[in-house]
Motif scaffolding. Structure first.
Motif, PDB file in Angstrom:
ATOM      1  N   ARG A 113       0.820  -1.350   0.161  1.00  0.00           N
ATOM      2  CA  ARG A 113      -0.015   0.204   0.029  1.00  0.00           C
ATOM      3  C   ARG A 113       0.793   1.136  -0.031  1.00  0.00           C
ATOM      4  O   ARG A 113       1.853   1.299   0.878  1.00  0.00           O
ATOM      5  CB  ARG A 113      -0.835   0.057   1.024  1.00  0.00           C
ATOM      6  CG  ARG A 113      -1.856   1.164   1.250  1.00  0.00           C
ATOM      7  CD  ARG A 113      -2.743   0.843   2.526  1.00  0.00           C
ATOM      8  NE  ARG A 113      -3.670   0.113   2.328  1.00  0.00           N
ATOM      9  CZ  ARG A 113      -4.468  -0.796   3.175  1.00  0.00           C
ATOM     10  NH1 ARG A 113      -3.484  -0.890   4.313  1.00  0.00           N
ATOM     11  NH2 ARG A 113      -5.348  -1.607   2.758  1.00  0.00           N
ATOM     12  N   ASN A 160      -1.332   8.208   0.262  1.00  0.00           N
ATOM     13  CA  ASN A 160      -1.932   7.113  -0.658  1.00  0.00           C
ATOM     14  C   ASN A 160      -3.316   7.310  -0.896  1.00  0.00           C
ATOM     15  O   ASN A 160      -3.969   7.267  -0.188  1.00  0.00           O
ATOM     16  CB  ASN A 160      -1.733   5.989   0.353  1.00  0.00           C
ATOM     17  CG  ASN A 160      -2.106   4.587  -0.272  1.00  0.00           C
ATOM     18  OD1 ASN A 160      -2.003   4.197  -1.312  1.00  0.00           O
ATOM     19  ND2 ASN A 160      -2.971   3.981   0.608  1.00  0.00           N
ATOM     20  N   ARG A 220      -7.027   7.213  -2.838  1.00  0.00           N
ATOM     21  CA  ARG A 220      -8.103   5.944  -3.220  1.00  0.00           C
ATOM     22  C   ARG A 220      -8.665   6.338  -4.656  1.00  0.00           C
ATOM     23  O   ARG A 220      -8.507   7.228  -5.215  1.00  0.00           O
ATOM     24  CB  ARG A 220      -9.286   6.386  -2.117  1.00  0.00           C
ATOM     25  CG  ARG A 220      -8.912   6.013  -0.624  1.00  0.00           C
ATOM     26  CD  ARG A 220     -10.300   5.873  -0.004  1.00  0.00           C
ATOM     27  NE  ARG A 220      -9.612   5.473   1.266  1.00  0.00           N
ATOM     28  CZ  ARG A 220     -10.521   5.267   2.441  1.00  0.00           C
ATOM     29  NH1 ARG A 220     -11.822   5.142   2.151  1.00  0.00           N
ATOM     30  NH2 ARG A 220     -10.438   4.770   3.530  1.00  0.00           N
ATOM     31  N   ASP A 251      -0.790   1.352  -5.780  1.00  0.00           N
ATOM     32  CA  ASP A 251      -0.371   0.067  -4.929  1.00  0.00           C
ATOM     33  C   ASP A 251       0.334  -0.639  -5.794  1.00  0.00           C
ATOM     34  O   ASP A 251       0.572  -0.733  -6.925  1.00  0.00           O
ATOM     35  CB  ASP A 251      -1.243  -0.297  -3.718  1.00  0.00           C
ATOM     36  CG  ASP A 251      -2.106   0.788  -3.045  1.00  0.00           C
ATOM     37  OD1 ASP A 251      -1.499   1.684  -2.572  1.00  0.00           O
ATOM     38  OD2 ASP A 251      -3.346   0.613  -3.060  1.00  0.00           O
ATOM     39  N   ASN A 296      -4.312  -2.176  -6.360  1.00  0.00           N
ATOM     40  CA  ASN A 296      -5.183  -1.085  -5.535  1.00  0.00           C
ATOM     41  C   ASN A 296      -5.414  -2.091  -4.073  1.00  0.00           C
ATOM     42  O   ASN A 296      -5.906  -2.895  -4.161  1.00  0.00           O
ATOM     43  CB  ASN A 296      -6.270  -0.464  -6.028  1.00  0.00           C
ATOM     44  CG  ASN A 296      -7.138   0.192  -5.177  1.00  0.00           C
ATOM     45  OD1 ASN A 296      -6.835   1.304  -4.468  1.00  0.00           O
ATOM     46  ND2 ASN A 296      -8.414  -0.641  -4.685  1.00  0.00           N
ATOM     47  N   THR A 297      -4.945  -1.222  -3.071  1.00  0.00           N
ATOM     48  CA  THR A 297      -5.352  -2.155  -1.785  1.00  0.00           C
ATOM     49  C   THR A 297      -6.319  -1.253  -0.877  1.00  0.00           C
ATOM     50  O   THR A 297      -6.498  -1.710   0.315  1.00  0.00           O
ATOM     51  CB  THR A 297      -4.252  -2.108  -0.951  1.00  0.00           C
ATOM     52  OG1 THR A 297      -3.552  -1.285  -0.442  1.00  0.00           O
ATOM     53  CG2 THR A 297      -2.974  -3.174  -1.860  1.00  0.00           C
ATOM     54  N   ASP A 298      -6.850  -0.311  -1.633  1.00  0.00           N
ATOM     55  CA  ASP A 298      -7.806   0.646  -0.618  1.00  0.00           C
ATOM     56  C   ASP A 298      -9.356   0.601  -1.379  1.00  0.00           C
ATOM     57  O   ASP A 298      -9.493   0.460  -2.504  1.00  0.00           O
ATOM     58  CB  ASP A 298      -7.359   1.994  -0.915  1.00  0.00           C
ATOM     59  CG  ASP A 298      -5.823   2.121  -0.587  1.00  0.00           C
ATOM     60  OD1 ASP A 298      -5.330   2.047   0.737  1.00  0.00           O
ATOM     61  OD2 ASP A 298      -4.978   2.617  -1.403  1.00  0.00           O
ATOM     62  N   THR A 318     -11.196  -0.938   5.001  1.00  0.00           N
ATOM     63  CA  THR A 318      -9.861  -1.003   4.464  1.00  0.00           C
ATOM     64  C   THR A 318      -9.020  -2.233   5.349  1.00  0.00           C
ATOM     65  O   THR A 318      -9.005  -2.134   6.568  1.00  0.00           O
ATOM     66  CB  THR A 318      -8.911   0.373   4.749  1.00  0.00           C
ATOM     67  OG1 THR A 318      -9.941   1.363   3.981  1.00  0.00           O
ATOM     68  CG2 THR A 318      -7.456   0.323   4.173  1.00  0.00           C
ATOM     69  N   ASP A 328     -13.889   3.261   7.735  1.00  0.00           N
ATOM     70  CA  ASP A 328     -13.888   4.758   7.724  1.00  0.00           C
ATOM     71  C   ASP A 328     -14.727   5.203   8.924  1.00  0.00           C
ATOM     72  O   ASP A 328     -15.971   4.722   9.033  1.00  0.00           O
ATOM     73  CB  ASP A 328     -14.538   5.317   6.491  1.00  0.00           C
ATOM     74  CG  ASP A 328     -13.377   5.151   5.283  1.00  0.00           C
ATOM     75  OD1 ASP A 328     -12.332   4.844   5.450  1.00  0.00           O
ATOM     76  OD2 ASP A 328     -13.712   5.560   4.016  1.00  0.00           O
ATOM     77  N   GLY A 351     -13.353  -2.291  -0.573  1.00  0.00           N
ATOM     78  CA  GLY A 351     -12.270  -2.876   0.497  1.00  0.00           C
ATOM     79  C   GLY A 351     -11.404  -3.999   0.058  1.00  0.00           C
ATOM     80  O   GLY A 351     -10.545  -4.472   0.548  1.00  0.00           O
ATOM     81  N   GLN A 376      -8.877  -5.629  -2.778  1.00  0.00           N
ATOM     82  CA  GLN A 376      -7.765  -5.637  -3.447  1.00  0.00           C
ATOM     83  C   GLN A 376      -7.848  -5.806  -4.800  1.00  0.00           C
ATOM     84  O   GLN A 376      -8.207  -7.130  -5.276  1.00  0.00           O
ATOM     85  CB  GLN A 376      -6.679  -6.548  -2.845  1.00  0.00           C
ATOM     86  CG  GLN A 376      -6.580  -6.838  -1.390  1.00  0.00           C
ATOM     87  CD  GLN A 376      -6.217  -5.784  -0.586  1.00  0.00           C
ATOM     88  OE1 GLN A 376      -5.149  -5.159  -0.443  1.00  0.00           O
ATOM     89  NE2 GLN A 376      -7.269  -5.126   0.063  1.00  0.00           N
ATOM     90  N   GLU A 411       2.548  -1.805   4.388  1.00  0.00           N
ATOM     91  CA  GLU A 411       2.427  -0.244   4.100  1.00  0.00           C
ATOM     92  C   GLU A 411       3.662   0.452   4.196  1.00  0.00           C
ATOM     93  O   GLU A 411       4.457   0.020   5.009  1.00  0.00           O
ATOM     94  CB  GLU A 411       1.310   0.259   5.210  1.00  0.00           C
ATOM     95  CG  GLU A 411      -0.052  -0.298   5.090  1.00  0.00           C
ATOM     96  CD  GLU A 411      -0.883   0.847   5.932  1.00  0.00           C
ATOM     97  OE1 GLU A 411      -0.963   1.945   5.905  1.00  0.00           O
ATOM     98  OE2 GLU A 411      -1.650  -0.082   6.630  1.00  0.00           O
TER      99      GLU A 411
END
Length: 187
Positions: A38, A50, A52, A57, A73-75, A85, A121, A146, A148, A186
């Motif tokens: 990430r 980082n 969204r 990523d 993408n990990t977000d 997340t 969130d 959420g 990957q 991360e």
């Protein structure tokens, strides 16, 4: 501006394994596993952040002797109260299975073998079965709540390579295992 980097991640296998060793000194790499990093491309989107809904990523398919980099993408795609997340860590709970709902279903690598921990969130941390899958993303966004995700132009290669490695190391049991490791870091 594109939401996919112009090139694939440049980290080497040794660099990725060193990052894992630093974060998780007791981790013994299995014959095949997946690594997500990430925040790999901090220059995309807002500088130093980082973001969204962009593929900023990195994802790596790692075999005993193989190493393949992909954008990812990990977000989640957006900020929304309670959206998940995946927390950085080692998650040995993945299986080759079917992702999607009633409108679209396709082969993916899915959370089926056990719980994961997510940060929602709004600040809440939860552990459970949330369907945090590894699947094809979207063209104009990452298509993630959420999960990957891998950009559409790289998805077929990513999934086919993962299947090839799983078959190489686990034979006929490749699609029965529900304990493939996904290591999320991360930086």
């Amino acid at each position: 501006m594109s939401n996919i980097p112009v090139e694939r991640p440049k980290m080497s296998r040794d660099e990725v394994l060193a990052l894992i060793k630093t974060a998780h000194p007791d981790f013994v790499p299995p014959d095949f596993f997946i690594v997500g990093i990430r925040g790999y491309y901090k220059a995309m989107g807002k500088a130093g952040v980082n973001d969204r809904n962009i593929y900023d990523d990195a994802l790596f398919l790692v075999g005993r002797d193989e190493f393949y980099p992909f954008n990812g993408n990990t977000d989640p795609a957006a900020f929304r109260l309670s959206i998940a997340t995946l927390k950085a860590g080692i998650w040995p709970v993945y299986k080759f299975d079917i992702h999607g709902g009633s409108q679209s279903q396709y082969p993916a690598i899915c959370q089926r073998g056990g719980p994961v921990t997510v940060l929602r969130d709004g600040g809440k941390e939860e552990t459970g079965m949330f369907g945090i899958n590894n699947h094809k993303g979207g063209i104009n966004g990452t298509s993630s709540l959420g999960c990957q995700t891998v950009p559409v132009p790289q998805w077929k290669e990513y999934y086919a390579t993962a299947v090839t490695l799983a078959k190489k190391y686990y034979g006929d049991a490749w699609n029965k295992k529900d304990d493939y490791n996904y290591v999320l870091l991360e930086i």
